[in-house]
Design a protein around this motif. Structure first.
Motif, mmCIF file in Angstrom:
data_model
loop_
_atom_site.group_PDB
_atom_site.id
_atom_site.type_symbol
_atom_site.label_atom_id
_atom_site.label_comp_id
_atom_site.label_asym_id
_atom_site.label_seq_id
_atom_site.Cartn_x
_atom_site.Cartn_y
_atom_site.Cartn_z
ATOM 1 N N ARG B 145 0.817 -1.204 0.000
ATOM 2 C CA ARG B 145 0.000 0.000 0.000
ATOM 3 C C ARG B 145 0.860 1.267 0.000
ATOM 4 O O ARG B 145 0.571 2.227 -0.702
ATOM 5 C CB ARG B 145 -0.931 0.007 1.206
ATOM 6 N N GLY B 148 2.087 1.839 -3.275
ATOM 7 C CA GLY B 148 1.008 2.421 -4.077
ATOM 8 C C GLY B 148 0.895 3.915 -3.869
ATOM 9 O O GLY B 148 0.743 4.689 -4.818
ATOM 10 N N LEU B 151 3.728 5.619 -5.702
ATOM 11 C CA LEU B 151 3.497 5.703 -7.144
ATOM 12 C C LEU B 151 2.434 6.755 -7.450
ATOM 13 O O LEU B 151 2.518 7.488 -8.428
ATOM 14 C CB LEU B 151 3.073 4.341 -7.677
ATOM 15 N N ASP B 152 1.437 6.824 -6.594
ATOM 16 C CA ASP B 152 0.386 7.818 -6.748
ATOM 17 C C ASP B 152 0.970 9.226 -6.630
ATOM 18 O O ASP B 152 0.614 10.129 -7.393
ATOM 19 C CB ASP B 152 -0.647 7.602 -5.643
ATOM 20 N N THR B 156 3.675 7.790 -12.350
ATOM 21 C CA THR B 156 4.209 6.515 -12.826
ATOM 22 C C THR B 156 5.113 6.686 -14.039
ATOM 23 O O THR B 156 5.540 5.719 -14.638
ATOM 24 C CB THR B 156 3.055 5.558 -13.170
ATOM 25 N N ARG B 178 6.656 -0.677 -8.264
ATOM 26 C CA ARG B 178 5.529 -1.381 -8.882
ATOM 27 C C ARG B 178 5.469 -2.827 -8.411
ATOM 28 O O ARG B 178 4.403 -3.336 -8.066
ATOM 29 C CB ARG B 178 5.694 -1.374 -10.398
#
Lengths: 440, 229
Positions: B145, B148, B151-152, B156, B178
């Motif tokens: 998470r 994630g 990356l958010d 990306t 990733r």
């Protein structure tokens, strides 16, 4: 006079000539008894004021014993207003009522007895005016009486307000600032001027315009004075409404917790023996509560990530297996993406059935493609060895993705299996995209 | 996972055991966690509030602090406040954030305050022991998470050469993030990318540093949208 911080309470003395009034008064004021008695006699000779005052004190002031008893019951007995009454009844003397009035000021310094002090001051003033009239001075009573009436009315109105209201008004009118004071003074001045004009006006029709002006002035003044009140009440109303909203919110939270969390906890207690059930219940409840707590209510639903989360929740519920969903980026749901979610759901079901440990789902949406990865830690299998009649993998995942212009790849090793779904977003026009990319 | 040789600054425990302080306001959770941890991990202190935590950490100077994100006491800042209060120790004591919350604001706030990693409370005792050792060794611990969120936040797309080094992730760092977001362990990431675990750890640490230090416009905006800053 101001040094007397604590005086003995006003009570009729047991050392008495008639009723102990003079003794008690002297004791209370700290004056010699003889002086008080002489003063009383002199006042009695001046039109009998002393006699009336003495009689009144006799009736109203308790004896020392009674006073002690009463004090035991109610510690701070405010006898001051009672004593101020005789002067109101006997406006005939000048100096006499002044003595007790002066004494209270020192005995009860500060605001709690401001009322009494004001009353005493007013009475003193009245007495002074009366004396001045007796002495032949010309006092313009016609002007003074309306002014006194207005001031009295304002004072009474002010006293009707409780502390917080008063503070609120002072705060609202910014009375502690120069501008606020000016506004208040202007309002009061207008009221006074208007009332005076009305009172002094003869009422003849020729002076109608004057009366009109006066009325306007009065109204203007009243509005100016009452405006802060209005604002204050409006604010109170607003606060009340906000409180109601909070209460409603709280009730909603309570209702939600009752319907969900408490029910689940009850279920968990009943099924404590079955580990699988407990995990499933706890997991479902956690997901539900999390969604309720952290979901942005302003966000529009029907997004791809919502669809994927719902699919994962579905798998969790039906198989009791944890599915962790991580999403990066998002887009609106379309028919093609719905197909991908269905394929992902199939992959999650497989992973939960055959894999061990948690199932990890990762969604990444970029400008040109949406990708979903479903990973488990099961023993793995050989994708090539799937029998042709097994529709799960072949049809639900690979075939479905291909029909919508996407790809499905299955990578399996003894450490686990990962299903990779990819759907190009650029080709949104052709929902039945035929340009099949190589799958597997 | 023996990353002890790396732990040059985690010294001071000749026995080799990792000294840990658990900060969580629920006593039940603290005792449960204590029972779950490896025998090689020594719990030297516990705390239930911000003030207690700062005092206990300063007194015991542990290798790792397992820090709950939501804590009572202090000014209401929770785990972030503990990190701020223990700022002088950040060089020697590592913080691993622990939370039931998946909310981005909670996670990223503690990371930016100096925590070396983030795990959810639902992970197993073995996993958390591993994470503790990893953090003690100077590495960063990223849950799927958290990867994630990274990356958010960073986007990306890989970094251009013109970009500020802190503001974007390199292509390799993106790949690593990733894979972690997809649920890969560091070992699996290393295998997938044909690099060593050590290199994976280096990439992850670099990402952590960027997450902590970057003032990049997008990150600021991303954080502001989630009321982080």
């Amino acid at each position: 006079m101001t040094t007397a911080v604590s005086r003995p309470p006003l009570a009729r003395s047991s050392d008495r000539l008639i009723a102990g009034v003079c003794g008690g008064l002297a004791n209370h004021l700290g004056w010699p008894v003889r002086m008080v008695r002489v003063g009383m006699v002199v006042a009695a000779l001046a039109g009998g004021a002393g006699v009336v005052f003495y009689a009144w004190l006799w009736i109203m002031v308790p004896t020392a014993d009674e006073s002690a008893k009463r004090n035991a019951r109610q510690p701070a007995s405010p006898i001051a207003p009672a004593v101020s009454e005789p002067a109101a009844g006997g406006t005939f003397t000048g100096g006499r009522p002044g003595a007790p009035a002066g004494s209270w000021r020192t005995r009860f310094p500060g605001m709690p007895f401001g009322k009494e002090i004001l009353l005493g001051a007013g009475l003193l003033l009245a007495a002074g005016i009366l004396i001045a009239r007796l002495l032949g001075l010309d006092v313009p009573l016609g002007t003074l009486i309306p002014v006194a009436a207005i001031l009295g009315g304002a004072a009474i109105a002010w006293m009707q307000l409780d502390e917080t209201r008063r503070a609120g008004i002072v705060d609202k009118t910014k009375a502690d600032q120069a501008g606020g004071w000016a506004r208040l003074a202007a309002g009061l001045g207008l009221v006074v001027a208007g009332v005076l004009l009305m009172v002094s006006g003869s009422g003849s029709w020729e002076q109608t315009w004057l009366a009109l002006l006066a009325s306007v002035a009065v109204l203007g003044g009243v509005v100016l004075v009452l405006l802060p009140w209005g604002l204050k009440f409006w604010r109170d109303l607003e606060a009340e409404r906000a409180g109601l909203v909070r209460a409603t919110e709280r009730a909603e939270i309570a209702a939600h917790l009752h319907d969900s969390v408490l029910q689940t906890l009850a279920l968990i207690q009943r099924r404590a023996g079955s580990e699988n059930d407990v995990v499933r219940l706890a997991r479902a409840q956690e997901r539900e509560l999390r969604g309720w707590l952290y979901r942005d209510p302003g966000r529009d639903s029907g997004r791809l990530s919502d669809g994927l989360q719902a699919a994962a929740a579905d798998v969790e519920d039906s198989l009791g297996h944890a599915v962790e969903v991580v999403t990066v980026g998002d887009c609106a749901m379309t028919e093609r993406l719905e197909a991908m979610v269905q394929a992902a759901r199939e992959a999650m079901l497989n992973a939960a059935r055959h894999g061990g440990g948690a199932v990890s789902v990762y969604l990444e949406v970029t400008d040109d493609a949406a990708e979903v990865f479903v990973k488990d830690r099961g023993p793995g299998f050989d994708p090539a060895s799937i029998p042709a009649d097994r529709l799960g993998v072949r049809e639900s995942m690979i075939g479905r993705m291909r029909r919508h212009g996407g790809t499905a790849t299955i990578v399996s090793s003894p450490d686990g299996t990962e299903v990779r779904l990819r759907l190009p977003l650029a080709a949104t026009a052709g929902t039945t995209g035929t340009h099949g990319e190589d799958n597997q | 996972m023996t990353s002890q040789p790396l732990g040059s600054s985690g010294a001071g425990n000749p026995t080799g055991a990792t000294r840990v302080v658990i900060v969580d306001d629920h006593a039940i959770f603290r005792s449960g966690l204590k029972a779950d941890l490896d025998p090689a991990i020594l719990v030297v202190g516990e705390a239930g509030t911000v003030e207690e935590a700062v005092a206990v950490i300063a007194e015991t100077q542990p290798d790792v602090v397992l820090l709950d994100v939501h804590l009572p006491g202090g000014l209401g800042g929770g785990g972030r406040e503990v990190l701020a209060g223990s700022a002088p120790l950040l060089g020697s004591t590592r913080f691993l954030a622990l939370s039931v919350s998946d909310a981005a604001e909670d996670v990223v706030a503690v990371i930016r305050a100096g925590a070396r990693g983030y795990v959810t409370k639902t992970i197993s005792g073995a996993e958390i022991s591993d994470a503790v050792r990893r953090v003690a060794g100077g590495d960063a611990v990223f849950s799927p998470r958290l990867a994630g969120f990274v990356l958010d936040a960073f986007g990306t797309a890989p970094a251009d050469i013109a970009d500020d080094e802190l503001d974007r992730l390199s292509a390799r760092e993106l790949e690593v993030m990733r894979l972690i977001a997809r649920g890969y362990s560091y070992k699996e990431v290393a295998k997938e990318l044909f690099i060593s675990i050590k290199t994976v750890e280096t990439h992850v640490s670099a990402v952590l540093r960027k997450l902590q230090l970057s003032s990049r416009h997008e990150l600021t905006r991303w954080a502001a949208e989630r009321r982080l800053l």
